[in-house]
Scaffold this active site. Structure first.
Site, short mmCIF file in Angstrom:
data_model
loop_
_atom_site.label_atom_id
_atom_site.label_comp_id
_atom_site.label_asym_id
_atom_site.label_seq_id
_atom_site.Cartn_x
_atom_site.Cartn_y
_atom_site.Cartn_z
N HIS A 207 -49.58 66.32 29.97
CA HIS A 207 -48.48 66.38 28.99
C HIS A 207 -48.06 64.97 28.58
O HIS A 207 -48.00 64.06 29.41
CB HIS A 207 -47.29 67.13 29.59
CG HIS A 207 -46.11 67.25 28.67
ND1 HIS A 207 -46.20 67.86 27.44
CD2 HIS A 207 -44.82 66.82 28.79
CE1 HIS A 207 -45.01 67.81 26.84
NE2 HIS A 207 -44.16 67.18 27.64
N ASP A 224 -38.92 64.80 24.73
CA ASP A 224 -39.96 65.67 25.29
C ASP A 224 -40.07 66.94 24.45
O ASP A 224 -39.08 67.67 24.30
CB ASP A 224 -39.63 66.02 26.74
CG ASP A 224 -40.80 66.70 27.45
OD1 ASP A 224 -41.16 67.82 27.04
OD2 ASP A 224 -41.35 66.11 28.39
N CYS A 274 -48.48 68.15 22.24
CA CYS A 274 -47.49 67.17 22.73
C CYS A 274 -47.81 65.75 22.27
O CYS A 274 -46.91 64.99 21.93
CB CYS A 274 -47.37 67.24 24.25
SG CYS A 274 -48.95 67.13 25.13
#
Length: 318
Positions: A207, A224, A274
């Site tokens: 991630h 995030d 991401c």
């Protein structure tokens, strides 16, 4: 079906339908009929005067696609609007009402171009080199790699006139494994405290997230795209900056920093984008643009990033 989609006169429509329904219709005759259909439609709309013009826009489209492939090494960043925009610019005509016929030809032409052998494609910019394999991580829902992340960070710094510093994607990993001494030399040529904003991409095994440091306000913020408030990651950067300040005798930055987590940043709805979100966060923040994008924009953003990397500059319009 084609006749229904195009605004043909009754006489032309009946003529075309009779040819299509004829008992001796062959593949060649059908292709010829399709060419007649397009030419008739163009004439009916008052766009052109004769069938040769159809060939002219077809040749213009083929040249555009060939040039596109040479510049970008693939059709990954191609959008349908790119083709229509090019034809409109070439012929001063809006082709959107004939896009079904045009896109059929685009598909054929793309297939033919891809099947040809081409030399290895690569983009070289300063210390960065991207291969087609690197750029292909921007296709579909692939995970971005470090090479793409770092060259795009370079372009962000250039576009922000170096008022922003993008730390290498390997920085945090090195910091965590070897401590401050492991990254001490990474800022030998740059004074971090002279910048307005620091961008630190963080890779956490599977991630990506982003930590930013507003140097003027002494504020560190975590972004995030999965909503994980991992402030420990932000604290790692805080500890580093305080140590860096002490090492560089920047006493004003040895304390007084604040930590935060941006709860309103755009969020991904899958497990694959991401890295794209981190690059788009970075781009918007560096250029002082609002974070006004969402998951549905990511396919277009991927294509734009691909083009920007090949052009070695950020485009003015997102």
């Amino acid at each position: 079906m084609l006749c229904k989609q195009l605004s043909l006169s009754t006489e032309v429509r009946v003529s075309i339908q009779l040819q299509l329904q004829g008992p001796t219709a062959s593949r060649d005759s059908l292709e010829s009929t399709l060419a007649q259909l397009v030419a008739a439609d163009l004439r009916y709309q008052g766009k052109v005067q004769s069938a040769p013009v159809v060939r002219r826009w077809t040749m213009a489209m083929e040249k555009f696609l060939n040039d596109f492939y040479k510049i970008y090494g693939s059709f990954i960043p191609l959008q349908k609007s790119d083709v229509l925009r090019h034809l409109k610019r070439m012929f001063n005509t809006d082709f959107s009402d004939r896009k079904n016929v045009i896109f059929t030809e685009v598909t054929k032409c793309r297939t033919a171009i891809i099947q040809r052998s081409v030399p290895s494609f690569r983009v070289v910019y300063k210390k960065h080199t991207l291969t087609l394999d690197d750029l292909s991580t921007l296709a579909d829902q692939n995970w971005l790699n470090d090479q793409v992340m770092n060259m795009y960070g370079e372009l962000i710094m250039e576009s922000a006139h170096h008022k922003v510093h993008f730390l290498n994607s390997f920085f945090h990993r090195q910091l965590m494994t070897k401590g401050y001494d492991g990254v001490k030399r990474w800022t030998k040529q740059v004074d971090l405290f002279s910048k307005g904003l620091l961008l630190v991409p963080i890779h956490l095994e599977v991630h990506w997230c982003l930590v930013t440091a507003d140097v003027v306000k002494k504020k560190i913020c975590l972004y995030d795209s999965q909503g994980n408030a991992l402030l420990k990651v932000a604290r790692n950067i805080l500890k580093y900056l305080m140590t860096e300040a002490k090492e560089k005798k920047q006493t004003a930055f040895e304390s007084g920093w604040a930590l935060s987590f941006d709860e309103k940043s755009p969020q991904q709805t899958n497990e694959n984008d991401c890295g794209v979100f981190v690059l788009e966060y970075s781009r918007c923040l560096a250029l002082e643009k609002p974070l006004q994008f969402s998951q549905k924009d990511i396919p277009k953003i991927r294509k734009r990033i691909y083009k920007e990397l090949c052009d070695c500059k950020l485009h003015e319009q997102g």
